[in-house]
Enzyme design. Sequence first.
Site: not given
Length: 260
Positions: A152, A165
């Site tokens: 990401s 995350y």
Amino acid sequence: MNATAGFDRVDLSGKSIIVTGGGSGMGRAAAQLIASRGASVTVVDLAEPGGNETVATITAAGGTAQFVRADITNEDDTAAMVEAAVSAYGSLDGAFNNAGIIGAGAPITEFSLADWNKTITINLTGVFVSMRAELRWMTEHGVKGSIVNTSSAAGVMAYPNLPAYVASKHGVVGLTKQVAVDYAAKGIRVNAVLPGSTMTPLAAESFADPELKAKAESAQPIGRLGEPEEIAEMAAWLLSDASSFVVGSAIAVDGGVTAA
């Protein structure tokens, strides 16, 4: 080499490729695109309806695909998904390890250990377990291929109140680089793709609030959210021979957010 020769090589004909998280979003888009480029795709997901729907769209378009229900954090399941790909299509030539979650959001002082463990287990351990199963078979059988992991933009920068995350996606980048170095000499390339905010079904829930969506769009220099198909194009390129000199890279497909 002429200007289009590289693009002509984004051809996956005859390859057997696993796509985890293939039941929706970027995984579905990648499975569909990879199949359209000639690969036989093993679509892996925990959600059977979504996985079967992805397979149905591929076969309806004339492609080849099967669905395997698997938990990517489970060693037996990942071994079984590899075996299913090999049994159906004769080999395993590559994988797009894409399954993951955003997980809970909170400052670290308010973040539960349970939420931390869940996100790290799915996003990071899941990539580890999946890659290990894939590489065991590929190296044992002398297969030269390509593995792509989904990290990401959060794999190289911070996002407010997403400690697990961000940590998990940074971990995917580090794991990708390490494994790439370890296996490059065996002819297996490992790379990561770093999507920015992308309009997947998962993200759509977060962006149901127009104000939040507008904020996300303005955070990306391109001024909009990404589309799953745009991430899929990068995954397909990395899986193909067109990217034959790309090893251990973490490539942003993020509308410029990590460059800003």
